[in-house]
Design an enzyme around this catalytic site. Structure first.
Site, PDB file in Angstrom:
ATOM      1  N   HIS A  23     -14.564  21.448  10.197  1.00  0.00           N
ATOM      2  CA  HIS A  23     -13.410  21.058   9.398  1.00  0.00           C
ATOM      3  C   HIS A  23     -12.200  20.809  10.292  1.00  0.00           C
ATOM      4  CE1 HIS A  23     -14.794  21.248   5.323  1.00  0.00           C
ATOM      5  NE2 HIS A  23     -15.172  22.517   5.386  1.00  0.00           N
ATOM      6  N   CYS A  53     -12.045  15.892   9.976  1.00  0.00           N
ATOM      7  CA  CYS A  53     -10.963  15.239   9.256  1.00  0.00           C
ATOM      8  C   CYS A  53      -9.659  15.314  10.062  1.00  0.00           C
ATOM      9  CB  CYS A  53     -10.753  15.896   7.897  1.00  0.00           C
ATOM     10  SG  CYS A  53     -12.177  15.807   6.790  1.00  0.00           S
TER      11      CYS A  53
END
Length: 316
Positions: free
Chosen positions: A129, A185
């Site tokens: 992440h 991301c």
């Protein structure tokens, strides 16, 4: 307005429109650029690699393909190139030293660069992440810092891009090559480097905020027209307006000047990112295996043309 079909295809249509508008603005807008002709030093020394993959087992936002990404990227590199030293951090390991906690990741960054000298090649691959938080020191034009999210982020916190740069990049000797592959991301400026390469080969000072703002506003309007989601539209409009307003200073903004002054390094540092700072990356299912879309695409491209070659483009 467009009913079920509008909701079904809103994202696809808006994304294509955003890309078209972004490409058009990039081709028309004058940019402060210089020709990207500077050659990087040759790799003649040791090659050290760090692979980090986090699936966040049992946590909200659990991923499926990040550990696979590590195995795949590591396998590809070690099968095709000489790698002298390797460290792997994944959250399925039994040895607590190799669990990707915040402290272990920072320690691994230090291990990767420890003793590096001219001619050495350092490789970092991160799959997990990525996030964004409010910038507190005025070096981000969009007002947001990008972050890596360790497995223990709920207790230990995230790793802000300022810290990534300080621990990993700052002070690297001239002639050292650091190649970072960030499959997460909000990853465009995860190493907080002062320049980005555009697809036409020009060197561009970071943060095309004004153009991103226009693109985001157009995408938000298109999605709202098609799916009628007011909550998402308001959020996207706020983001777009923020980018538009922050980009007004062009290439002479205080944030850009500060980034150039404080984030430049004598080493050859290259980052390959999965998306822009304002975008998200995909955890995909490809050929029956959970994998990061960017990591998979990278291996496919390098397998096809072997551009990641010793002594050539990236000097692995």
């Amino acid at each position: 307005m467009f009913g079920a079909n509008g909701k079904k295809y809103a994202d696809v249509i808006a994304s294509k429109l955003e890309k078209a508008v972004g490409d058009h603005l990039s081709s028309k807008a004058p940019q402060s650029t210089e020709s990207a002709t500077e050659r990087m030093g040759k790799v003649t020394g040791k090659r050290r690699a760090l692979f980090i993959g986090i699936n966040y087992f049992g946590q909200k936002g659990e991923l499926r393909g990040c550990i696979n990404d590590v195995h795949n990227i590591k396998g590809f590199l070690t099968s095709n190139f000489r790698i002298d030293e390797v460290m792997v951090l994944t959250d399925d390991q039994k040895d607590p030293r190799y669990i990707p906690t915040r402290q272990n990741i920072l320690n691994a960054f230090k291990w990767l660069r420890n003793g590096a000298k001219a001619g050495d090649s350092l490789i970092l691959h991160y799959s997990g992440h990525g996030g964004s938080v409010k910038d507190t020191d005025g070096d981000e034009e969009d007002g947001m810092d990008e972050t890596l999210i360790p497995v223990d982020y709920q207790k230990a916190g995230q790793i802000v891009d300022d810290e990534v740069h300080t621990v990993l990049c700052r002070g690297l000797p001239k002639g050292v090559r650091l190649t970072a592959i960030m499959d997460c991301c909000h990853s465009e400026s995860m190493l907080d480097l002062p320049y980005i390469y555009t697809i036409n080969g020009d060197l561009q000072i970071i943060e095309t905020s004004k153009q991103e703002g226009i693109v985001t506003l157009i995408g938000a309007g298109t999605r709202f027209l098609l799916d009628g989601n007011k909550k998402n539209a308001v959020s996207n409009f706020k983001t777009g307006l923020g980018l538009l307003m922050s980009g007004g200073g062009g290439g002479n903004s205080e944030a850009r000047e500060k980034t150039i002054k404080t984030r430049s390094t004598e080493a050859d540092v290259i980052q390959i990112s999965g998306c822009r700072d304002s975008q998200t990356s995909a955890d995909a299912q490809i050929a029956g295996q959970a994998t990061g879309a960017m990591s998979h695409a990278l291996i496919c491209e390098f397998s096809n043309i072997m551009i990641l070659d010793v002594g050539t483009m990236y000097d692995v």
